[in-house]
Motif scaffolding. Structure first.
Motif, PDB file in Angstrom:
ATOM      1  N   ILE A 264       0.746  -1.184   0.009  1.00  0.00           N
ATOM      2  CA  ILE A 264      -0.135  -0.033  -0.112  1.00  0.00           C
ATOM      3  C   ILE A 264       0.971   1.223  -0.034  1.00  0.00           C
ATOM      4  CG2 ILE A 264      -1.583   1.366   1.298  1.00  0.00           C
ATOM      5  CD1 ILE A 264      -2.847  -1.380   2.179  1.00  0.00           C
ATOM      6  N   SER A 265       2.045   1.260   0.795  1.00  0.00           N
ATOM      7  CA  SER A 265       2.845   2.513   0.912  1.00  0.00           C
ATOM      8  C   SER A 265       3.540   2.621  -0.277  1.00  0.00           C
ATOM      9  CB  SER A 265       3.856   2.079   2.036  1.00  0.00           C
ATOM     10  OG  SER A 265       4.475   1.058   1.901  1.00  0.00           O
ATOM     11  N   GLY A 266       3.952   1.499  -1.104  1.00  0.00           N
ATOM     12  CA  GLY A 266       4.664   1.717  -2.266  1.00  0.00           C
ATOM     13  C   GLY A 266       3.684   2.150  -3.317  1.00  0.00           C
ATOM     14  N   PHE A 267       2.420   1.523  -3.396  1.00  0.00           N
ATOM     15  CA  PHE A 267       1.453   2.251  -4.238  1.00  0.00           C
ATOM     16  C   PHE A 267       0.886   3.829  -4.159  1.00  0.00           C
ATOM     17  CE2 PHE A 267      -2.851   2.715  -6.319  1.00  0.00           C
ATOM     18  CZ  PHE A 267      -2.448   2.274  -7.870  1.00  0.00           C
ATOM     19  N   ALA A 268       0.959   4.032  -2.719  1.00  0.00           N
ATOM     20  CA  ALA A 268       0.811   5.559  -2.568  1.00  0.00           C
ATOM     21  C   ALA A 268       1.736   6.283  -2.972  1.00  0.00           C
ATOM     22  CB  ALA A 268       0.594   5.645  -0.784  1.00  0.00           C
ATOM     23  N   LEU A 269       3.007   5.932  -2.841  1.00  0.00           N
ATOM     24  CA  LEU A 269       4.187   6.623  -3.010  1.00  0.00           C
ATOM     25  C   LEU A 269       4.106   6.894  -4.830  1.00  0.00           C
ATOM     26  CD1 LEU A 269       7.080   5.586  -0.932  1.00  0.00           C
ATOM     27  CD2 LEU A 269       5.914   7.490  -0.866  1.00  0.00           C
ATOM     28  N   PHE A 270       3.652   5.860  -5.557  1.00  0.00           N
ATOM     29  CA  PHE A 270       3.507   5.982  -6.922  1.00  0.00           C
ATOM     30  C   PHE A 270       2.780   6.957  -7.381  1.00  0.00           C
ATOM     31  CE2 PHE A 270       0.444   4.201 -10.299  1.00  0.00           C
ATOM     32  CZ  PHE A 270       1.615   4.466 -11.484  1.00  0.00           C
ATOM     33  N   GLY A 271       1.476   7.005  -6.393  1.00  0.00           N
ATOM     34  CA  GLY A 271       0.464   8.059  -6.888  1.00  0.00           C
ATOM     35  C   GLY A 271       0.902   9.569  -6.444  1.00  0.00           C
ATOM     36  N   MET A 272       2.052   9.527  -5.554  1.00  0.00           N
ATOM     37  CA  MET A 272       2.377  10.978  -5.142  1.00  0.00           C
ATOM     38  C   MET A 272       3.619  11.522  -6.068  1.00  0.00           C
ATOM     39  SD  MET A 272       0.980  12.093  -2.616  1.00  0.00           S
ATOM     40  CE  MET A 272       2.167  13.199  -1.775  1.00  0.00           C
ATOM     41  N   LEU A 273       3.939  10.385  -7.130  1.00  0.00           N
ATOM     42  CA  LEU A 273       4.970  10.918  -8.080  1.00  0.00           C
ATOM     43  C   LEU A 273       4.712  12.228  -8.712  1.00  0.00           C
ATOM     44  CD1 LEU A 273       6.040   7.860 -10.236  1.00  0.00           C
ATOM     45  CD2 LEU A 273       7.622   9.224  -8.894  1.00  0.00           C
ATOM     46  N   PRO A 274       3.633  12.380  -9.288  1.00  0.00           N
ATOM     47  CA  PRO A 274       3.230  13.884  -9.995  1.00  0.00           C
ATOM     48  C   PRO A 274       3.260  14.806  -9.020  1.00  0.00           C
ATOM     49  CG  PRO A 274       1.538  12.318 -10.754  1.00  0.00           C
ATOM     50  CD  PRO A 274       2.469  11.533  -9.660  1.00  0.00           C
ATOM     51  N   PRO A 275       2.715  14.826  -7.794  1.00  0.00           N
ATOM     52  CA  PRO A 275       2.912  15.948  -6.871  1.00  0.00           C
ATOM     53  C   PRO A 275       4.178  16.321  -6.513  1.00  0.00           C
ATOM     54  CG  PRO A 275       1.287  14.510  -6.149  1.00  0.00           C
ATOM     55  CD  PRO A 275       1.714  14.095  -7.417  1.00  0.00           C
ATOM     56  N   LEU A 276       5.374  15.191  -6.503  1.00  0.00           N
ATOM     57  CA  LEU A 276       6.414  15.262  -5.870  1.00  0.00           C
ATOM     58  C   LEU A 276       7.315  16.011  -7.001  1.00  0.00           C
ATOM     59  CD1 LEU A 276       7.204  11.921  -3.960  1.00  0.00           C
ATOM     60  CD2 LEU A 276       7.125  14.304  -3.202  1.00  0.00           C
ATOM     61  N   LEU A 277       7.110  15.473  -8.236  1.00  0.00           N
ATOM     62  CA  LEU A 277       7.781  15.943  -9.244  1.00  0.00           C
ATOM     63  C   LEU A 277       7.500  17.432  -9.460  1.00  0.00           C
ATOM     64  CD1 LEU A 277       7.492  13.073 -11.910  1.00  0.00           C
ATOM     65  CD2 LEU A 277       9.672  14.161 -11.085  1.00  0.00           C
ATOM     66  N   TRP A 278       6.066  17.819  -9.393  1.00  0.00           N
ATOM     67  CA  TRP A 278       5.895  19.203  -9.504  1.00  0.00           C
ATOM     68  C   TRP A 278       6.371  20.115  -8.472  1.00  0.00           C
ATOM     69  CZ3 TRP A 278       3.369  22.224  -5.819  1.00  0.00           C
ATOM     70  CH2 TRP A 278       2.663  23.760  -6.396  1.00  0.00           C
ATOM     71  N   ALA A 279       6.553  19.419  -6.878  1.00  0.00           N
ATOM     72  CA  ALA A 279       7.036  20.326  -5.908  1.00  0.00           C
ATOM     73  C   ALA A 279       8.573  20.513  -6.129  1.00  0.00           C
ATOM     74  CB  ALA A 279       6.829  19.579  -4.446  1.00  0.00           C
ATOM     75  N   TRP A 280       9.367  19.530  -6.698  1.00  0.00           N
ATOM     76  CA  TRP A 280      10.561  19.220  -7.038  1.00  0.00           C
ATOM     77  C   TRP A 280      10.976  20.401  -8.132  1.00  0.00           C
ATOM     78  CZ3 TRP A 280      13.815  14.945  -9.778  1.00  0.00           C
ATOM     79  CH2 TRP A 280      15.269  15.293  -9.243  1.00  0.00           C
ATOM     80  N   GLN A 281      10.175  20.446  -9.109  1.00  0.00           N
ATOM     81  CA  GLN A 281      10.274  21.627 -10.245  1.00  0.00           C
ATOM     82  C   GLN A 281      10.106  22.986  -9.551  1.00  0.00           C
ATOM     83  OE1 GLN A 281       7.449  21.124 -13.473  1.00  0.00           O
ATOM     84  NE2 GLN A 281       9.117  21.690 -14.776  1.00  0.00           N
ATOM     85  N   GLN A 282       9.122  23.202  -8.665  1.00  0.00           N
ATOM     86  CA  GLN A 282       8.764  24.536  -8.137  1.00  0.00           C
ATOM     87  C   GLN A 282      10.013  24.890  -7.282  1.00  0.00           C
ATOM     88  OE1 GLN A 282       6.317  25.317 -10.312  1.00  0.00           O
ATOM     89  NE2 GLN A 282       5.838  26.668  -8.552  1.00  0.00           N
ATOM     90  N   SER A 283      10.483  24.134  -6.487  1.00  0.00           N
ATOM     91  CA  SER A 283      11.410  24.522  -5.421  1.00  0.00           C
ATOM     92  C   SER A 283      12.767  25.036  -6.148  1.00  0.00           C
ATOM     93  CB  SER A 283      11.952  23.082  -4.669  1.00  0.00           C
ATOM     94  OG  SER A 283      12.526  22.110  -5.296  1.00  0.00           O
ATOM     95  N   LEU A 284      12.957  24.411  -7.737  1.00  0.00           N
ATOM     96  CA  LEU A 284      14.056  24.935  -8.182  1.00  0.00           C
ATOM     97  C   LEU A 284      13.834  25.940  -9.238  1.00  0.00           C
ATOM     98  CD1 LEU A 284      15.599  21.358  -8.788  1.00  0.00           C
ATOM     99  CD2 LEU A 284      16.321  22.881  -7.396  1.00  0.00           C
ATOM    100  N   ALA A 285      12.780  26.172  -9.335  1.00  0.00           N
ATOM    101  CA  ALA A 285      12.310  27.344 -10.254  1.00  0.00           C
ATOM    102  C   ALA A 285      12.743  28.595 -10.240  1.00  0.00           C
ATOM    103  CB  ALA A 285      10.808  27.448 -10.722  1.00  0.00           C
ATOM    104  N   SER A 286      12.612  29.138  -8.992  1.00  0.00           N
ATOM    105  CA  SER A 286      12.960  30.403  -8.645  1.00  0.00           C
ATOM    106  C   SER A 286      12.877  30.709  -6.976  1.00  0.00           C
ATOM    107  CB  SER A 286      12.234  31.660  -9.264  1.00  0.00           C
ATOM    108  OG  SER A 286      10.967  31.508  -8.624  1.00  0.00           O
ATOM    109  N   PRO A 287      13.805  31.593  -6.595  1.00  0.00           N
ATOM    110  CA  PRO A 287      13.566  31.778  -5.111  1.00  0.00           C
ATOM    111  C   PRO A 287      12.321  31.972  -4.577  1.00  0.00           C
ATOM    112  CG  PRO A 287      15.532  32.999  -6.062  1.00  0.00           C
ATOM    113  CD  PRO A 287      14.712  32.472  -7.117  1.00  0.00           C
ATOM    114  N   ALA A 288      11.448  32.728  -5.269  1.00  0.00           N
ATOM    115  CA  ALA A 288      10.063  33.136  -5.063  1.00  0.00           C
ATOM    116  C   ALA A 288       9.447  31.910  -4.939  1.00  0.00           C
ATOM    117  CB  ALA A 288       9.397  34.035  -6.062  1.00  0.00           C
ATOM    118  N   ALA A 289       9.432  31.246  -6.328  1.00  0.00           N
ATOM    119  CA  ALA A 289       8.554  29.863  -6.224  1.00  0.00           C
ATOM    120  C   ALA A 289       8.969  28.977  -4.832  1.00  0.00           C
ATOM    121  CB  ALA A 289       8.854  29.073  -7.626  1.00  0.00           C
ATOM    122  N   PHE A 290      10.219  28.790  -4.669  1.00  0.00           N
ATOM    123  CA  PHE A 290      10.888  28.062  -3.677  1.00  0.00           C
ATOM    124  C   PHE A 290       9.900  28.493  -2.225  1.00  0.00           C
ATOM    125  CE2 PHE A 290      13.808  27.269  -0.038  1.00  0.00           C
ATOM    126  CZ  PHE A 290      14.137  26.340  -0.271  1.00  0.00           C
TER     127      PHE A 290
END
Lengths: 200, 130
Positions: free
Chosen positions: A107-133
């Motif tokens: 279940i935890s593995g499948f939940a993490l699979f489901g969290m992939l898009p939000p995590l990728l989005w957060a990762w992208q935002q955190s590196l986009a600019s200081p403001a976005a971070f």
């Protein structure tokens, strides 16, 4: 037990009887983790399947082997489409602790699979600019989401290490599996608690 | 009937799942170690330090390896879950009588496409980031 599978199947049955720990893994495998022989199977199992050349009988439980033996040899190709007598009526099965730990791993593995898009989005935002971070970090649900993801990662990691240890043949007895399961729950709960305190 | 199970794939799946698991475990502990170390030397994790970490070549390589391991690991795991719970027999039981096998293959194909999309997205974040 009545197997009509010839001498190869008897050899497997003997091997399973001689090594109770190994036979547990085979039974677990028949749930569909591995439909073909992986290195997890005993050497005798691999030889057996090579000789049989059809399907991984070595990974089946006795009950299913009987079912296979009753069918014409030509239909004995194992696949997920088989109408096998598998009891997966989850509402009626009693779940021992190792089964619960294994299920939570899934279940935890499948939940993490489901969290992939939000995590990728957060990762992208955190590196986009200081403001976005800072927008991301200061967002109210951010801490909560990080804690939930880390809890999933920690449990999946600890249970995964348990799985690898058991792959290596450590703690493969019934008592060992129970001890490992308790250890997994206690250790992951402790690490999650530490993480919550650390993040908060 | 159509099957997503090819013969003799079990051994490689088994190995891929475990090798990727070890890669992901090392990466996770390494990243958590970085956060812990930053805390110990009283350096704040802000945009500058986080950005510097993620754009260092070594970290970009580590991130790429992590991403590949993650996608491979997720693929084996989700495939296992689908073959366990979204079987044609199960789909038939809930009414997809004619197209059960098609629905099963659709789930597998959708997972592959979804994971490939995540792989591309992740690669863009790692390598095309400023």
């Amino acid at each position: 037990m009545e197997f009509d599978d010839g001498p190869a199947a008897d050899a497997t049955a003997d091997a399973a009887a001689a090594e109770p720990g190994k036979s547990r893994r085979k039974v677990k495998s028949c749930r569909g983790y591995v439909n073909e022989v992986g290195p997890a199977a005993s050497p005798s199992g691999i030889c057996h399947v090579r000789r049989a050349g059809l399907y991984s009988r070595a990974l089946d439980s006795g009950r299913q082997r009987v079912a296979y033996a009753a069918r014409p040899a030509i239909t004995r190709v194992m696949s997920v489409n088989d109408q096998r007598p598998v009891n997966l009526a989850l509402g009626t099965i009693h779940f021992p602790l190792p089964a619960i730990v294994s299920l939570l791993h899934r279940i935890s593995g499948f939940a993490l699979f489901g969290m992939l898009p939000p995590l990728l989005w957060a990762w992208q935002q955190s590196l986009a600019s200081p403001a976005a971070f800072h927008t991301l970090i200061d967002a109210l649900p951010f801490k909560l989401a990080v804690i939930l993801v880390l809890a999933g990662v920690i449990y999946h990691l600890v249970a995964g290490i348990k799985h690898l240890l058991m792959d290596a043949g450590i703690g493969e007895t019934l008592a060992g599996a129970r001890r490992f399961s308790w250890a997994t729950l206690i250790l992951s709960a402790a690490l999650i608690a530490v993480t919550v305190v650390w993040i908060w | 009937m159509v099957s997503t199970v090819r013969r003799r794939r079990g051994a490689s799946d088994w190995l891929i799942q475990r090798i990727s698991a070890v890669v992901l475990a090392i990466y996770t502990l390494g990243l958590l170690g970085w956060f812990a170390w930053m805390g110990m030397v009283d350096e704040t994790v802000d945009f500058t330090t986080w950005h510097a970490l993620n754009t260092a070549l070594a970290m970009r390589i580590a991130n790429t390896l992590m991403l590949l391991a993650l996608i491979a690991h997720a693929w084996v795991g989700v495939w296992t879950i689908i073959t366990d719970y979204v079987t044609p027999a199960r789909l038939q039981a809930v009414g997809c009588s004619q197209h059960a096998a098609v629905a099963h293959v659709f789930c597998v194909a959708a997972t592959i496409l979804w994971l490939l999309a995540c792989l591309i997205w992740g690669a863009v974040i790692i390598w095309a980031g400023v």
